[in-house]
Design a protein around this motif. Sequence first.
Motif, PDB file in Angstrom:
ATOM      1  N   ASN B  12       0.812  -1.203   0.000  1.00 29.26           N
ATOM      2  CA  ASN B  12       0.000   0.000   0.000  1.00 29.26           C
ATOM      3  C   ASN B  12       0.854   1.265   0.000  1.00 29.26           C
ATOM      4  N   HIS B  13       0.831   2.001  -1.099  1.00 31.72           N
ATOM      5  CA  HIS B  13       1.661   3.196  -1.175  1.00 31.72           C
ATOM      6  C   HIS B  13       0.894   4.484  -0.960  1.00 31.72           C
ATOM      7  N   GLN B  14      -0.415   4.384  -1.024  1.00 33.63           N
ATOM      8  CA  GLN B  14      -1.185   5.599  -0.736  1.00 33.63           C
ATOM      9  C   GLN B  14      -1.350   5.770   0.774  1.00 33.63           C
ATOM     10  N   SER B  15      -1.197   7.017   1.207  1.00 35.67           N
ATOM     11  CA  SER B  15      -1.395   7.263   2.630  1.00 35.67           C
ATOM     12  C   SER B  15      -2.873   7.153   2.958  1.00 35.67           C
ATOM     13  N   PRO B  16      -3.219   6.273   3.873  1.00 40.80           N
ATOM     14  CA  PRO B  16      -4.617   6.200   4.282  1.00 40.80           C
ATOM     15  C   PRO B  16      -4.989   7.452   5.059  1.00 40.80           C
ATOM     16  N   PRO B  17      -6.268   7.755   5.149  1.00 43.70           N
ATOM     17  CA  PRO B  17      -6.693   9.028   5.755  1.00 43.70           C
ATOM     18  C   PRO B  17      -6.286   9.169   7.231  1.00 43.70           C
ATOM     19  N   TYR B  18      -6.212   8.017   7.967  1.00 45.07           N
ATOM     20  CA  TYR B  18      -5.950   8.158   9.416  1.00 45.07           C
ATOM     21  C   TYR B  18      -4.581   8.726   9.708  1.00 45.07           C
ATOM     22  N   ILE B  19      -3.700   8.705   8.737  1.00 42.88           N
ATOM     23  CA  ILE B  19      -2.339   9.171   8.932  1.00 42.88           C
ATOM     24  C   ILE B  19      -2.309  10.613   9.436  1.00 42.88           C
ATOM     25  N   SER B  20      -3.249  11.411   8.987  1.00 45.35           N
ATOM     26  CA  SER B  20      -3.213  12.823   9.293  1.00 45.35           C
ATOM     27  C   SER B  20      -3.213  13.097  10.798  1.00 45.35           C
ATOM     28  N   LYS B  21      -4.015  12.327  11.562  1.00 41.69           N
ATOM     29  CA  LYS B  21      -3.970  12.533  13.004  1.00 41.69           C
ATOM     30  C   LYS B  21      -3.463  11.254  13.670  1.00 41.69           C
ATOM     31  N   MET B  22      -2.239  10.986  13.351  1.00 44.28           N
ATOM     32  CA  MET B  22      -1.602   9.738  13.804  1.00 44.28           C
ATOM     33  C   MET B  22      -1.297   9.770  15.293  1.00 44.28           C
ATOM     34  N   ARG B  23      -1.671   8.679  15.991  1.00 46.83           N
ATOM     35  CA  ARG B  23      -1.260   8.518  17.383  1.00 46.83           C
ATOM     36  C   ARG B  23      -0.296   7.341  17.439  1.00 46.83           C
ATOM     37  N   PRO B  24       0.553   7.270  18.472  1.00 44.28           N
ATOM     38  CA  PRO B  24       1.516   6.155  18.506  1.00 44.28           C
ATOM     39  C   PRO B  24       0.826   4.792  18.384  1.00 44.28           C
ATOM     40  N   GLN B  25      -0.322   4.650  19.036  1.00 44.75           N
ATOM     41  CA  GLN B  25      -0.969   3.339  18.996  1.00 44.75           C
ATOM     42  C   GLN B  25      -1.557   3.008  17.628  1.00 44.75           C
ATOM     43  N   ASP B  26      -1.598   3.996  16.738  1.00 42.20           N
ATOM     44  CA  ASP B  26      -1.992   3.683  15.363  1.00 42.20           C
ATOM     45  C   ASP B  26      -0.814   3.094  14.590  1.00 42.20           C
ATOM     46  N   ILE B  27       0.373   3.347  15.082  1.00 38.66           N
ATOM     47  CA  ILE B  27       1.563   2.824  14.394  1.00 38.66           C
ATOM     48  C   ILE B  27       1.886   1.419  14.891  1.00 38.66           C
ATOM     49  N   LEU B  28       1.948   1.263  16.214  1.00 40.78           N
ATOM     50  CA  LEU B  28       2.237  -0.054  16.785  1.00 40.78           C
ATOM     51  C   LEU B  28       1.190  -0.366  17.838  1.00 40.78           C
ATOM     52  N   MET B  29       0.617  -1.551  17.772  1.00 48.81           N
ATOM     53  CA  MET B  29      -0.311  -1.927  18.835  1.00 48.81           C
ATOM     54  C   MET B  29      -0.211  -3.414  19.156  1.00 48.81           C
ATOM     55  N   PRO B  30      -0.384  -3.729  20.440  1.00 50.36           N
ATOM     56  CA  PRO B  30      -0.280  -5.140  20.807  1.00 50.36           C
ATOM     57  C   PRO B  30      -1.507  -5.916  20.339  1.00 50.36           C
ATOM     58  N   VAL B  31      -1.283  -7.028  19.704  1.00 52.76           N
ATOM     59  CA  VAL B  31      -2.353  -7.953  19.315  1.00 52.76           C
ATOM     60  C   VAL B  31      -1.897  -9.340  19.770  1.00 52.76           C
ATOM     61  N   PRO B  32      -2.778 -10.350  19.755  1.00 53.05           N
ATOM     62  CA  PRO B  32      -2.360 -11.667  20.250  1.00 53.05           C
ATOM     63  C   PRO B  32      -1.099 -12.214  19.578  1.00 53.05           C
ATOM     64  N   ALA B  33      -0.887 -11.862  18.311  1.00 51.22           N
ATOM     65  CA  ALA B  33       0.292 -12.397  17.624  1.00 51.22           C
ATOM     66  C   ALA B  33       1.575 -11.663  18.017  1.00 51.22           C
ATOM     67  N   GLY B  34       1.443 -10.513  18.674  1.00 49.87           N
ATOM     68  CA  GLY B  34       2.628  -9.756  19.043  1.00 49.87           C
ATOM     69  C   GLY B  34       2.383  -8.285  18.821  1.00 49.87           C
ATOM     70  N   LEU B  35       3.467  -7.537  18.579  1.00 43.18           N
ATOM     71  CA  LEU B  35       3.345  -6.100  18.375  1.00 43.18           C
ATOM     72  C   LEU B  35       3.107  -5.868  16.878  1.00 43.18           C
ATOM     73  N   CYS B  36       1.929  -5.300  16.558  1.00 44.37           N
ATOM     74  CA  CYS B  36       1.549  -5.208  15.155  1.00 44.37           C
ATOM     75  C   CYS B  36       1.732  -3.777  14.628  1.00 44.37           C
ATOM     76  N   CYS B  37       2.384  -3.648  13.470  1.00 45.59           N
ATOM     77  CA  CYS B  37       2.503  -2.346  12.815  1.00 45.59           C
ATOM     78  C   CYS B  37       1.595  -2.377  11.598  1.00 45.59           C
ATOM     79  N   LYS B  38       0.421  -1.797  11.766  1.00 40.34           N
ATOM     80  CA  LYS B  38      -0.574  -1.856  10.699  1.00 40.34           C
ATOM     81  C   LYS B  38      -0.129  -1.048   9.470  1.00 40.34           C
ATOM     82  N   PRO B  39       0.278   0.211   9.678  1.00 47.90           N
ATOM     83  CA  PRO B  39       0.675   0.982   8.494  1.00 47.90           C
ATOM     84  C   PRO B  39       1.902   0.415   7.790  1.00 47.90           C
TER      85      PRO B  39
END
Lengths: 612, 365
Positions: B12-39
């Motif tokens: 995915n090379h287009q910036s999704p809309p949520y990027i504009s008001k990015m919070r740290p937990q939007d970048i990395l968040m804990p999920v059952p598989a581990g620390l997930c970086c969605k973007p």
Amino acid sequence: MNRFAELLDRLAYEPGRNNKLRLLANYFRATEDPDRGFALAALTGALSFKHAKPGLIRDLIADRTDPVLFALSYDYVGDLSETVALMWPKAAALSTPSPACGGALGWGSGRLLSGEKEPPPGSPDSASALPDDPTSPASGRGDELSHHLHNNPPPPTLTEVVTTLRTLGKTELPKQLARWLDELDETGRWALLKLVTGAMRIGISARLAKTAAAALGDKDPHEIELMWPGLKPPYLDLFAWLEGHGEKPVNLDPAPFRPVMLAHAIEDADFAHLDASDYIAEWKWDGIRAQAVAGRDQSGNTVVRLYSRSGEDITKSFPDLLPSLHLAGAIDGELLVLRDGRVQTFNVLQQRLNRKVVSPKLTKDYPIHLRAYDLLSEGDTDLRELPFAERRAKLEAFVKQLDDPRIDLSPTIPFDDWQALAAARADPAAAGAGEDSEAVEGVMLKRRDAPYLPGRPKGQWWKWKRDPHIIDAVLMYAQRGHGKRSSYYSDYTFGVWTKGEDGEQLVPVGKAYFGFTDEELLQIDRFVRRNTTEKFGPVRHVVHEPDQGLVLEVAFEGLARSPRHKSGVAMRFPRINRLRWDKKPGEADRLETLEQMLKSEISPPSAATSDH
Amino acid sequence: MRGSSPRMTAKNHQSPPYISKMRPQDILMPVPAGLCCKPGGFHIDPVRPVERAVITHGHSDHARPGHGAVLATQETLDMMRLRYGDNFAGSTQAIGYGEEIKLGDVTIKFHPAGHVLGSAQIAVSCKDICIVASGDYKDAPDPTCVPFEVVTCDVFITEATFGLPVFRHGDAAVEVKKLLASVALFPERAHLVGAYSLGKAQRVIALLRAAGYDAPIYLHGAMEKITRYYESRGVKLGELRMVKGVKKADLAGTITLAPPSATSDVWTRRFPDPVTAFASGWMRVRARARQGGVELPLVISDHADWDGLTSTIDATGAREIWVTHGQEDALVHWCKTKGLAARPLDLVGYGDEDEGEAPVAEAEA
């Protein structure tokens, strides 16, 4: 102090006796006077301070740490001294003093830089000699240096700690302790707190420490034991003698302990080599071995002491016996409780042991008695070189002269051959022990010509115990041993059958970790590993079904009621007698069998006192 | 980039809309598989198989087999290969310290963590927020790996293995002296040192060498591969011998390294009256040492101690601290008293490597 701390640290983890001895001897060899003497005193319990109370230590740490962090840490570590030792803030780390810890910083930096010689240990002004004084050289360079160099004052020596504590007033204690804690490292702080709170608990007996000291000069530890009551910390004369540059210290104690003579357990095969006519036999009483010594000090006062078989002074526990020992001499005998002239079982005697306070009620309900079987000295004369038969004659005369109902003579058992003695052992009641036969553990055999020798000399004294109680129990849980045995499952919990809510079930009745041979240990270990049904940490749950499991023949010396055990009974001295591979667990004994045995064991104190 | 895996390039090379008001937990968040970086489309040290994994270091609780694509340092990849075989992942890509790579909307950069050979902190940047996932780290000197580097960031994710003020590790050289003094005092006994087979064992050997001990050092079979690998990467460890097949009497006065679980097992019966040592930060607490039947505890840790954790947090300049695996409560509390936003991450599946019973094959080796 650091070296002593290292020693304590290492000893606390070392399970092997010989290795402990090596560590101790090595310390005594490498450490100079008077530190090593105070260490010996600390290890033998010869030091006592007005102990720093845990509350004081709590206050010290509360002034220096965040309460939440302390609570979490204490919760994790589980021991106050250790928690404080570990989280005590480093003096160097206090570069940004908060109001709470600024004081500690101030004390922490000055001492070494002052360039003064340390005040002599114990001098009353040792505290005031520490420069809080801004004109001392310390304050000039302190800031600059403390960053680059570890410019902390030297940690206190053990001698400094001991001698200072002896003279320190109560109000000065917190400040002094804090200063030392600043100077020591983690292990040093732990050792200091253990020392001042008087809770060493590192598995070292006084005897072991003395044995290690004796090794320094290749001496027999009994020699130290003999002179010990006359010695004072820091034992400069003792170490000088051990290292060959001093005279042997003389024991001026009027009532010294004499190392005891012990017996070997006799095996059936031994009798073939023994001539019955060489021996005198007595009952082996199930009491507490004791040495009762009376003497006169230089001013002519009578001094009376009671010692345990290891030389521990137990005089304070038996004030009711002391007036009876009114003639100078040293009696070797057995402490028993007698009621109406009848010897009570060990379970009854136990009420008199390890009591801090000996109340009049206790001495009335459990009257103590000494059954004498040897005389080691009479007046100023040492009798130990004499043959037993001669000492026995002197003992008989001595007891007669004492003429006291609390002290009597251990009777001899007449016998012509081993068969006759075997019969007496099998039925003490019929062979002269009468109603006291319940307190007879077996018989003692003593060579008529044997001198009184310390330790366990071969072939002089034998003990021939009555057959112990034996039951068949089922192995339920196994736990790893310690030290050499840490790779083996060598601690066993066993149970017997009883009717429970869900029908027949096993209830644990005891734990044993010896009695088996090395080969049997391997067999049980293998069995445990192959038949584990569950693991709880170090404990393995071993299969125990009526048709599946291991039957252990357990031997034990006695039974007592115990509310702490689910089964309601506790065994005395249980050990694994045999492995019964031939039996199925379903054939093992039942709890009722033990309860039956209990009835014949116990005479409850309440019932007995109401007889009076 | 040395890598060649097309799968590591995010789609995915287009910036999704949520990027504009990015919070740290939007970048990395804990999920059952581990620390997930969605973007960025990846997980850091996942405990379950995922499509793309970025791995901090080779310990088995962080580096697990079965992921689609793995990005890690060459050393970490090599160690995973040694442990799990050639097919431990669909594809791999190596990255060096100081190298940067763009994944989706984020940029990641590897920095030395000083924990074990090849261990890295991973800085994840998105827009103007930088989060550093430090994995496991220590700030104490270690001759067997590249020293820890402080990375300035907005959010610092720290471990808390030794996150209580009672854990202060001190100088490892002093602990090694204790071991050597014991060897000198008991020349007729064997000394068995329990140490995790990746990192700790090699560090202890290197420390022994630095202390002037030049006799052969013996190894439990389970340590051989990793230790030889360290040597192949230029870590000098002196003469090493396998203990298997050596006569009992010949082991008197020697030092053997073994996985901790082996030091209380049947395996120890081949040694003459062994002294059981254990090199670990846990050895600071007596009850812990005694529980394990340890006779000679050596406080040598490959994790930062309390002072190391707190001074590192200070040095990163981060205003927000996420605390994971270990004693989170105490460290979170400390951060709050310093005015830092802090929270526990509640990730599961991380702990000491080699903890618990060794596999049978290892124990018998």
